[in-house]
Design a protein around this motif. Sequence first.
Motif, PDB file in Angstrom:
ATOM      1  N   LEU A 120       0.838  -1.205   0.000  1.00  0.00           N
ATOM      2  CA  LEU A 120       0.000   0.000   0.000  1.00  0.00           C
ATOM      3  C   LEU A 120       0.872   1.254   0.000  1.00  0.00           C
ATOM      4  CD1 LEU A 120      -2.918   1.134   0.222  1.00  0.00           C
ATOM      5  CD2 LEU A 120      -2.594   1.147   2.710  1.00  0.00           C
ATOM      6  N   ALA A 121       1.929   1.254   0.809  1.00  0.00           N
ATOM      7  CA  ALA A 121       2.817   2.411   0.873  1.00  0.00           C
ATOM      8  C   ALA A 121       3.562   2.621  -0.442  1.00  0.00           C
ATOM      9  CB  ALA A 121       3.809   2.238   2.025  1.00  0.00           C
ATOM     10  N   GLU A 122       3.925   1.536  -1.097  1.00  0.00           N
ATOM     11  CA  GLU A 122       4.605   1.642  -2.379  1.00  0.00           C
ATOM     12  C   GLU A 122       3.701   2.310  -3.410  1.00  0.00           C
ATOM     13  OE1 GLU A 122       7.335   1.565  -5.358  1.00  0.00           O
ATOM     14  OE2 GLU A 122       7.649   1.216  -3.213  1.00  0.00           O
ATOM     15  N   ARG A 123       2.432   1.909  -3.431  1.00  0.00           N
ATOM     16  CA  ARG A 123       1.499   2.534  -4.376  1.00  0.00           C
ATOM     17  C   ARG A 123       1.278   4.004  -4.025  1.00  0.00           C
ATOM     18  NH1 ARG A 123      -2.955  -1.406  -6.941  1.00  0.00           N
ATOM     19  NH2 ARG A 123      -1.711  -3.316  -7.085  1.00  0.00           N
ATOM     20  N   ALA A 124       1.206   4.298  -2.711  1.00  0.00           N
ATOM     21  CA  ALA A 124       1.040   5.687  -2.298  1.00  0.00           C
ATOM     22  C   ALA A 124       2.248   6.520  -2.715  1.00  0.00           C
ATOM     23  CB  ALA A 124       0.841   5.755  -0.785  1.00  0.00           C
ATOM     24  N   SER A 125       3.442   5.946  -2.639  1.00  0.00           N
ATOM     25  CA  SER A 125       4.663   6.694  -2.953  1.00  0.00           C
ATOM     26  C   SER A 125       4.696   7.125  -4.412  1.00  0.00           C
ATOM     27  CB  SER A 125       5.897   5.859  -2.618  1.00  0.00           C
ATOM     28  OG  SER A 125       6.036   4.763  -3.517  1.00  0.00           O
ATOM     29  N   ARG A 126       4.076   6.337  -5.283  1.00  0.00           N
ATOM     30  CA  ARG A 126       4.051   6.687  -6.697  1.00  0.00           C
ATOM     31  C   ARG A 126       3.266   7.970  -6.943  1.00  0.00           C
ATOM     32  NH1 ARG A 126       2.274   0.559  -8.313  1.00  0.00           N
ATOM     33  NH2 ARG A 126       4.191  -0.494  -7.571  1.00  0.00           N
ATOM     34  N   ARG A 127       2.438   8.337  -5.989  1.00  0.00           N
ATOM     35  CA  ARG A 127       1.652   9.578  -6.096  1.00  0.00           C
ATOM     36  C   ARG A 127       2.147  10.633  -5.094  1.00  0.00           C
ATOM     37  NH1 ARG A 127      -4.247   8.324  -7.822  1.00  0.00           N
ATOM     38  NH2 ARG A 127      -4.314   6.094  -8.256  1.00  0.00           N
ATOM     39  N   ASN A 128       3.269  10.347  -4.462  1.00  0.00           N
ATOM     40  CA  ASN A 128       3.826  11.236  -3.426  1.00  0.00           C
ATOM     41  C   ASN A 128       2.866  11.391  -2.248  1.00  0.00           C
ATOM     42  OD1 ASN A 128       5.955  12.741  -2.383  1.00  0.00           O
ATOM     43  ND2 ASN A 128       5.082  14.675  -3.113  1.00  0.00           N
ATOM     44  N   LEU A 129       2.205  10.312  -1.879  1.00  0.00           N
ATOM     45  CA  LEU A 129       1.324  10.272  -0.717  1.00  0.00           C
ATOM     46  C   LEU A 129       1.954   9.390   0.355  1.00  0.00           C
ATOM     47  CD1 LEU A 129      -2.096   9.737  -2.557  1.00  0.00           C
ATOM     48  CD2 LEU A 129      -1.094  11.907  -1.785  1.00  0.00           C
ATOM     49  N   ARG A 130       1.443   9.502   1.578  1.00  0.00           N
ATOM     50  CA  ARG A 130       1.953   8.696   2.682  1.00  0.00           C
ATOM     51  C   ARG A 130       0.803   7.978   3.388  1.00  0.00           C
ATOM     52  NH1 ARG A 130       5.891  11.686   6.667  1.00  0.00           N
ATOM     53  NH2 ARG A 130       4.050  12.981   7.033  1.00  0.00           N
ATOM     54  N   ILE A 131       1.160   6.885   4.081  1.00  0.00           N
ATOM     55  CA  ILE A 131       0.200   6.069   4.821  1.00  0.00           C
ATOM     56  C   ILE A 131       0.580   6.092   6.300  1.00  0.00           C
ATOM     57  CG2 ILE A 131      -0.804   3.780   5.117  1.00  0.00           C
ATOM     58  CD1 ILE A 131      -1.459   5.101   2.429  1.00  0.00           C
ATOM     59  N   GLY A 132      -0.409   6.385   7.153  1.00  0.00           N
ATOM     60  CA  GLY A 132      -0.209   6.315   8.599  1.00  0.00           C
ATOM     61  C   GLY A 132      -1.016   5.168   9.172  1.00  0.00           C
ATOM     62  N   TYR A 133      -0.364   4.297   9.939  1.00  0.00           N
ATOM     63  CA  TYR A 133      -1.015   3.107  10.498  1.00  0.00           C
ATOM     64  C   TYR A 133      -1.289   3.350  11.979  1.00  0.00           C
ATOM     65  CZ  TYR A 133      -1.721  -1.876  11.630  1.00  0.00           C
ATOM     66  OH  TYR A 133      -2.227  -3.083  12.054  1.00  0.00           O
ATOM     67  N   HIS A 159       7.330   5.615   3.106  1.00  0.00           N
ATOM     68  CA  HIS A 159       6.032   6.270   2.994  1.00  0.00           C
ATOM     69  C   HIS A 159       4.997   5.654   3.942  1.00  0.00           C
ATOM     70  CE1 HIS A 159       6.384   9.045  -0.562  1.00  0.00           C
ATOM     71  NE2 HIS A 159       7.564   8.457  -0.531  1.00  0.00           N
ATOM     72  N   LEU A 160       5.455   4.810   4.847  1.00  0.00           N
ATOM     73  CA  LEU A 160       4.592   4.226   5.875  1.00  0.00           C
ATOM     74  C   LEU A 160       5.126   4.623   7.248  1.00  0.00           C
ATOM     75  CD1 LEU A 160       2.271   2.256   6.736  1.00  0.00           C
ATOM     76  CD2 LEU A 160       4.036   0.464   6.817  1.00  0.00           C
ATOM     77  N   ILE A 182      10.495   5.767  19.976  1.00  0.00           N
ATOM     78  CA  ILE A 182      10.203   5.642  18.547  1.00  0.00           C
ATOM     79  C   ILE A 182      10.832   6.827  17.816  1.00  0.00           C
ATOM     80  CG2 ILE A 182       8.360   5.549  16.820  1.00  0.00           C
ATOM     81  CD1 ILE A 182       6.525   4.459  19.033  1.00  0.00           C
ATOM     82  N   PRO A 183      11.533   6.606  16.718  1.00  0.00           N
ATOM     83  CA  PRO A 183      12.100   7.744  15.975  1.00  0.00           C
ATOM     84  C   PRO A 183      11.008   8.724  15.566  1.00  0.00           C
ATOM     85  CG  PRO A 183      13.021   5.673  15.189  1.00  0.00           C
ATOM     86  CD  PRO A 183      11.895   5.313  16.106  1.00  0.00           C
ATOM     87  N   GLY A 184      11.195   9.998  15.899  1.00  0.00           N
ATOM     88  CA  GLY A 184      10.160  10.986  15.656  1.00  0.00           C
ATOM     89  C   GLY A 184       9.725  11.081  14.214  1.00  0.00           C
ATOM     90  N   GLU A 185      10.670  10.867  13.269  1.00  0.00           N
ATOM     91  CA  GLU A 185      10.313  10.988  11.850  1.00  0.00           C
ATOM     92  C   GLU A 185       9.421   9.854  11.375  1.00  0.00           C
ATOM     93  OE1 GLU A 185      14.262   8.793  12.061  1.00  0.00           O
ATOM     94  OE2 GLU A 185      13.306  10.532  13.032  1.00  0.00           O
ATOM     95  N   ARG A 186       9.324   8.764  12.151  1.00  0.00           N
ATOM     96  CA  ARG A 186       8.446   7.658  11.775  1.00  0.00           C
ATOM     97  C   ARG A 186       7.058   7.798  12.374  1.00  0.00           C
ATOM     98  NH1 ARG A 186      10.653   3.379   9.613  1.00  0.00           N
ATOM     99  NH2 ARG A 186       8.611   3.365   8.589  1.00  0.00           N
ATOM    100  N   ILE A 187       6.870   8.813  13.220  1.00  0.00           N
ATOM    101  CA  ILE A 187       5.522   9.150  13.698  1.00  0.00           C
ATOM    102  C   ILE A 187       4.964  10.192  12.740  1.00  0.00           C
ATOM    103  CG2 ILE A 187       4.150  10.024  15.625  1.00  0.00           C
ATOM    104  CD1 ILE A 187       6.434   9.224  17.500  1.00  0.00           C
TER     105      ILE A 187
END
Length: 645
Positions: A120-133, A159-160, A182-187
């Motif tokens: 899902l994140a790979e597909r989002a990356s193709r559109r420059n979008l991100r996924i938050g879980y 992108h996840l 948790i690394p802040g950039e991953r939140i």
Amino acid sequence: MRRSIATVSLSGTLRQKLEAIAAARFDGIELFEPDFISFTGSARELRQQAADLGLGIDLYQPFRDFEGMPDDLFRRSLDRAERKFDVMQELGCPLMLVCSNTSPASLGDAERAAAQLHELAERASRRNLRIGYEALAWGKWVNLYEQAWNIVQKADHPHLGLILDSFHTLSLRDDPMGIADIPGERIFFVQMADAPLLAMDVIQWARHHRNFPGQGQLDVATFFEQALLAGYQGNLSLEIFNDVFRETPNRRTALDAMRSLLFLESECKNRLMARTQAASGEASAATRALQRLELATPPAAQPLGGFSFIEFGVDEATGQALASTFTALGFEHTGRHRSKAVDLYCQGDIQFVINTQPGSEARQRFDELGPSVCAMGLVAPDPLQAANRAAALLSARHVSPLGPNELQLPAIISPGGAVVHFVHAGSTLDADFVAPVPRAPVPALGGLTHVDHMALALAHDQLDTWTLFAQSILGLSAGESLELADPFGLVRSCALSNAQRSLRMVLNVSKSQRTRTAQQVRATGRSGGGVHHIALATQDIFATVQTLQAQGVKWLPISPNYYEDLLARLDLDESLVRRMQALNIVADVSPGGGRFLHAYTEPFADRFFFEVVQREGGYDGYGAVNAAVRMAAQENAHQRAGAGP
């Protein structure tokens, strides 16, 4: 740090929500999918409307039941996601929330879940979008943030990232202290929600009873502090599901929302500043976290010291009746205002003001609400700083018209419209009054020494607003919330006080429209309630009640059955109980040996009443066990007066 709010948190159409959110000066929104589905325009039109109001669309949510699914359902979900990505690109929204799976078809396989989220994140990356879980508190396999973080790590895609929600963590009593690791950039996103502590299914709790930070009992400050210590630099956002908010005017809700975030930031700032004094490693992390907070945080909260004065807005005839009531209660008329039709009555440390000035705001309040408290003075170490903090937390300032040599007190407007003045400790109002009696202080002619507490009757949609105001601006802390039995329904009562117990307030609401509390609220019209009663302290309640009774005070008659039950229920000497019965005094005791004796006057103009109280042995409550007896007695007295039910 951007401040945002989910559109589900407010009432109204989507356009109305955006206008309210922008008016409260948020930076962006979380777009709740059902709000967009019911929107009549296109995604691009919504993007433009938001931009015109200065708002970004920062998160699209929620995308449900995706990860850990069988292959055929997973492929269908990918197609579903692509359609949502189309919408997000039109909206200009960079991030989609994927909540942990609740579907019965989902499989408890963390590796599968990670692989599917990677896709899902790979597909989002193709559109420059991100996924938050995000871990839902009721997720079938994942309901804790550490479980969600483990899956995000396994998925290993830039992108996840993780979405943290304070309610989902704190409602399960999960420990938020691990968030700092948790690394802040991953939140990718932080959602804040408070809530009252309720014993119910977590889904029902989540979908109906969340509220803003400062309105509930969850430790949201620790949660947000841990995210800051992790190095988080994204949105500080609110996602609130609340039945009352869905019917409350959205401008007021949005204002409360922003106030709650400013309050939360100021609380965390204080915590982080304390950490900077600690060991070097912790101090370094705290210093960096402080830099990520807004620089223009409100001034520090001050410990307020109690009531300096209480002012009543009335007309001339009602003012004469109220003056007679004060005189019977043992107050002395100590002065007339230099330039206004305002009179001062004092006893002990209590200052009551009667304002009958034509054309004044007090008179306007009387014309709208009837006799009521129009203003109060609260003791503050630095009155100007207290008012500045309140203004920084979005309270409107108030400036009273002044004559020559009259006091200028920093003041704000409270919810409902009453004015709150901030006053130096030990200050009196004598400077504003002609020929005041020398203050040393005025003898307690009726044995009354100070204001013990003030109780308000509020519309049910005002309770959260007042709770936030009392905690964020007045620095009070909420105690236990109780349900009290009125003859015609239930009254919910919540007490708040400062640490020294010198300032106490009680907030009362009732959904039943037949209770005396609800009737009083209706009488106040658009203000949504007002002062219900004022409790005055004494050191000898028997002498006080007897003296005031001789001076004409009418006490609320209590049923003889109450005293027979009191003898059976409490370990009290019968002679004491009979003395109480003769004077209509009621009692409560606390487990540690404390005791509370109190008596109620009959209501003034069917609006408010006075309560005389004596605290012994560290008693810290408000005699709630006697509230049902009091409300029944008031209803009986009301009917005897011929007013009907």
